[in-house]
Design an enzyme around this catalytic site. Structure first.
Site, PDB file in Angstrom:
ATOM      1  N   ARG A 160      35.597 -48.193  79.686  1.00  0.00           N
ATOM      2  CA  ARG A 160      35.396 -49.504  79.064  1.00  0.00           C
ATOM      3  C   ARG A 160      36.607 -50.112  78.371  1.00  0.00           C
ATOM      4  O   ARG A 160      36.772 -51.340  78.421  1.00  0.00           O
ATOM      5  CB  ARG A 160      34.191 -49.418  78.118  1.00  0.00           C
ATOM      6  CG  ARG A 160      32.879 -49.292  78.891  1.00  0.00           C
ATOM      7  CD  ARG A 160      31.766 -48.754  78.035  1.00  0.00           C
ATOM      8  NE  ARG A 160      31.998 -47.365  77.662  1.00  0.00           N
ATOM      9  CZ  ARG A 160      31.148 -46.642  76.952  1.00  0.00           C
ATOM     10  NH1 ARG A 160      30.029 -47.174  76.517  1.00  0.00           N
ATOM     11  NH2 ARG A 160      31.422 -45.381  76.666  1.00  0.00           N
ATOM     12  N   LYS A 219      30.136 -33.668  90.365  1.00  0.00           N
ATOM     13  CA  LYS A 219      29.549 -32.523  89.632  1.00  0.00           C
ATOM     14  C   LYS A 219      28.640 -31.672  90.523  1.00  0.00           C
ATOM     15  O   LYS A 219      27.460 -31.478  90.237  1.00  0.00           O
ATOM     16  CB  LYS A 219      28.788 -33.009  88.394  1.00  0.00           C
ATOM     17  CG  LYS A 219      29.682 -33.719  87.384  1.00  0.00           C
ATOM     18  CD  LYS A 219      28.961 -33.965  86.082  1.00  0.00           C
ATOM     19  CE  LYS A 219      29.850 -34.641  85.044  1.00  0.00           C
ATOM     20  NZ  LYS A 219      30.125 -36.070  85.349  1.00  0.00           N
ATOM     21  N   THR A 252      29.187 -32.533  77.413  1.00  0.00           N
ATOM     22  CA  THR A 252      29.380 -32.839  75.988  1.00  0.00           C
ATOM     23  C   THR A 252      28.114 -33.385  75.335  1.00  0.00           C
ATOM     24  O   THR A 252      28.058 -33.504  74.115  1.00  0.00           O
ATOM     25  CB  THR A 252      30.541 -33.827  75.784  1.00  0.00           C
ATOM     26  OG1 THR A 252      30.402 -34.871  76.729  1.00  0.00           O
ATOM     27  CG2 THR A 252      31.871 -33.164  75.927  1.00  0.00           C
ATOM     28  N   ASP A 303      33.719 -37.860  90.864  1.00  0.00           N
ATOM     29  CA  ASP A 303      33.059 -37.101  89.793  1.00  0.00           C
ATOM     30  C   ASP A 303      31.618 -36.836  90.220  1.00  0.00           C
ATOM     31  O   ASP A 303      30.689 -37.477  89.742  1.00  0.00           O
ATOM     32  CB  ASP A 303      33.130 -37.919  88.499  1.00  0.00           C
ATOM     33  CG  ASP A 303      32.699 -37.118  87.287  1.00  0.00           C
ATOM     34  OD1 ASP A 303      32.518 -35.892  87.409  1.00  0.00           O
ATOM     35  OD2 ASP A 303      32.537 -37.728  86.219  1.00  0.00           O
ATOM     36  N   ASP A 344      33.026 -47.433  86.269  1.00  0.00           N
ATOM     37  CA  ASP A 344      31.597 -47.357  85.941  1.00  0.00           C
ATOM     38  C   ASP A 344      31.010 -48.760  86.013  1.00  0.00           C
ATOM     39  O   ASP A 344      30.707 -49.377  84.984  1.00  0.00           O
ATOM     40  CB  ASP A 344      31.405 -46.759  84.538  1.00  0.00           C
ATOM     41  CG  ASP A 344      31.877 -45.326  84.474  1.00  0.00           C
ATOM     42  OD1 ASP A 344      31.766 -44.621  85.490  1.00  0.00           O
ATOM     43  OD2 ASP A 344      32.370 -44.912  83.404  1.00  0.00           O
ATOM     44  N   ASP A 395      25.123 -26.109  93.573  1.00  0.00           N
ATOM     45  CA  ASP A 395      24.091 -25.783  94.564  1.00  0.00           C
ATOM     46  C   ASP A 395      24.398 -24.385  95.058  1.00  0.00           C
ATOM     47  O   ASP A 395      25.286 -23.707  94.509  1.00  0.00           O
ATOM     48  CB  ASP A 395      24.137 -26.830  95.703  1.00  0.00           C
ATOM     49  CG  ASP A 395      22.785 -27.016  96.379  1.00  0.00           C
ATOM     50  OD1 ASP A 395      22.139 -25.984  96.689  1.00  0.00           O
ATOM     51  OD2 ASP A 395      22.373 -28.170  96.593  1.00  0.00           O
ATOM     52  N   LYS A 407      38.351 -43.168  89.011  1.00  0.00           N
ATOM     53  CA  LYS A 407      37.233 -42.213  89.040  1.00  0.00           C
ATOM     54  C   LYS A 407      35.973 -42.930  89.494  1.00  0.00           C
ATOM     55  O   LYS A 407      35.627 -43.995  88.961  1.00  0.00           O
ATOM     56  CB  LYS A 407      36.994 -41.613  87.653  1.00  0.00           C
ATOM     57  CG  LYS A 407      35.808 -40.650  87.620  1.00  0.00           C
ATOM     58  CD  LYS A 407      35.738 -39.895  86.302  1.00  0.00           C
ATOM     59  CE  LYS A 407      34.811 -40.521  85.295  1.00  0.00           C
ATOM     60  NZ  LYS A 407      33.381 -40.329  85.573  1.00  0.00           N
ATOM     61  N   THR A 412      26.089 -24.646 100.567  1.00  0.00           N
ATOM     62  CA  THR A 412      25.972 -26.106 100.444  1.00  0.00           C
ATOM     63  C   THR A 412      27.170 -26.685  99.696  1.00  0.00           C
ATOM     64  O   THR A 412      27.719 -27.724 100.076  1.00  0.00           O
ATOM     65  CB  THR A 412      24.651 -26.467  99.718  1.00  0.00           C
ATOM     66  OG1 THR A 412      23.577 -25.868 100.446  1.00  0.00           O
ATOM     67  CG2 THR A 412      24.442 -27.955  99.645  1.00  0.00           C
TER      68      THR A 412
HETATM   69  O1  C5P Z   1      33.988 -46.102  79.053  1.00  0.00           O
HETATM   70  P1  C5P Z   1      34.511 -44.757  78.658  1.00  0.00           P
HETATM   71  O2  C5P Z   1      36.014 -44.719  78.457  1.00  0.00           O
HETATM   72  O3  C5P Z   1      33.749 -44.139  77.518  1.00  0.00           O
HETATM   73  O4  C5P Z   1      34.218 -43.860  79.964  1.00  0.00           O
HETATM   74  C1  C5P Z   1      34.465 -42.482  80.003  1.00  0.00           C
HETATM   75  C2  C5P Z   1      34.149 -41.921  81.361  1.00  0.00           C
HETATM   76  O5  C5P Z   1      34.249 -40.506  81.308  1.00  0.00           O
HETATM   77  C3  C5P Z   1      32.740 -42.214  81.863  1.00  0.00           C
HETATM   78  O6  C5P Z   1      32.808 -42.288  83.298  1.00  0.00           O
HETATM   79  C4  C5P Z   1      31.950 -41.008  81.443  1.00  0.00           C
HETATM   80  O7  C5P Z   1      30.853 -40.760  82.267  1.00  0.00           O
HETATM   81  C5  C5P Z   1      32.991 -39.906  81.619  1.00  0.00           C
HETATM   82  N1  C5P Z   1      32.752 -38.714  80.812  1.00  0.00           N
HETATM   83  C6  C5P Z   1      32.655 -38.747  79.428  1.00  0.00           C
HETATM   84  N2  C5P Z   1      32.426 -37.599  78.720  1.00  0.00           N
HETATM   85  C7  C5P Z   1      32.286 -36.437  79.371  1.00  0.00           C
HETATM   86  C8  C5P Z   1      32.394 -36.373  80.760  1.00  0.00           C
HETATM   87  C9  C5P Z   1      32.619 -37.551  81.462  1.00  0.00           C
HETATM   88  O8  C5P Z   1      32.799 -39.805  78.827  1.00  0.00           O
HETATM   89  N3  C5P Z   1      32.112 -35.334  78.684  1.00  0.00           N
END
Ligand code: C5P
Length: 241
Positions: A218, A74, A127, A72, A23, A77, A45, A81
């Site tokens: 992170r 998601k 979530t 990822d 990210d 459609d 990812k 498609t």
């Molecule tokens: O930095 P962190 O460990 O929180 O990143 C979690 C990753 O998982 C991010 O890419 C976030 O978009 C993804 N994600 C999430 N919760 C979800 C679905 C995807 O944190 N329900």
């Protein structure tokens, strides 16, 4: 220490269970992170932000260099498609692709795989949604009921796995059985900053609870020593398998 439930995915190596979420704002930053992590990380990812910042080219390069890629994207459609787009991603050689867990969408994606080994993962209910959000969107079900229904529909559609929060893993394993991959974000090693995640688990807790892959962003990418952080998580996973 043994996992509570053995699953079809028990042969996956601890390193391949860790998926680092790239990210990052642009491909330059992402490439620098991948170079820094080196052999410590085998699976990345790439989400919407980086995809629109040139991430598909990076994904192709990483696949060529032997890394596994989870796109990822998601998808949701009309079936035609979704099917055509799934074929494109499968041709790139991605390992995982996400779609929203709507029956038409899931069937279209699985049906487009042909001889590809790519796995389709379904997002059941975001979530960020609670019961009020579902009601506002016109649903009569509450979040756990909709998650359960969509998990069953995913299994019926031949979907390979689900994305869910670590705390949902145990209950969902009971619904979908041992042969679907359960992939969980919201992972925080003991002592790591929680950030904006609300319900977190340690890598060992999630793996012991039945998760197959952990998505970690992170705690690795913003660690003072990202490689050491990734290696510590892989060691924690190995201790819990
Ligand atoms: O930095 P962190 O460990 O929180 O990143 C979690 C990753 O998982 C991010 O890419 C976030 O978009 C993804 N994600 C999430 N919760 C979800 C679905 C995807 O944190 N329900």
């Amino acid at each position: 220490m043994q996992r509570d439930l053995q699953t079809m995915a028990d042969t996956i190596s601890p390193r391949d269970r860790l998926i680092v979420a790239l990210d990052l704002a642009n491909t330059k930053a992402a490439e620098a992170m991948v170079a820094e992590l080196g052999d410590a990380v085998s699976f990345y990812k790439i989400g919407l932000e980086l995809t629109y910042g040139g991430g598909l080219g990076l994904a192709r390069d990483l696949i060529k260099s032997g890394k596994q890629i989870f796109l990822d994207l998601k998808f949701h459609d009309i079936p035609n498609t979704v099917a055509r787009a799934t074929e494109q991603v499968a041709e790139m050689g991605a390992t995982f692709l996400t779609v929203h867990a709507f029956p038409q969408t899931m069937k279209a994606a699985v049906g487009a795989l042909g001889s590809s080994k790519m796995k389709i993962l379904a997002v059941t209910v975001m979530t960020s949604y609670d019961d009020d959000d579902l009601r506002e969107a016109g649903y009569a079900l509450r979040v756990p009921e909709l998650v359960g229904r969509r998990a069953q529909q995913a299994k019926a559609a031949g979907i390979h796995g689900l994305i869910l929060s670590a705390e949902e893993v145990k209950a969902m394993r009971g619904i979908v059985g041992p042969d679907m991959l359960l992939v969980t974000p919201g992972i925080r090693p003991a002592g790591a900053a929680i950030g904006d995640q609300k319900r977190v688990m340690t890598p060992a807790e999630a793996i012991k609870g039945g998760a197959d892959h952990l998505v970690v962003g992170r705690p690795v990418t913003q660690a003072p020593d990202p490689k050491a952080a990734a290696e510590a998580i892989v060691a924690e996973i190995a201790g819990a398998c």
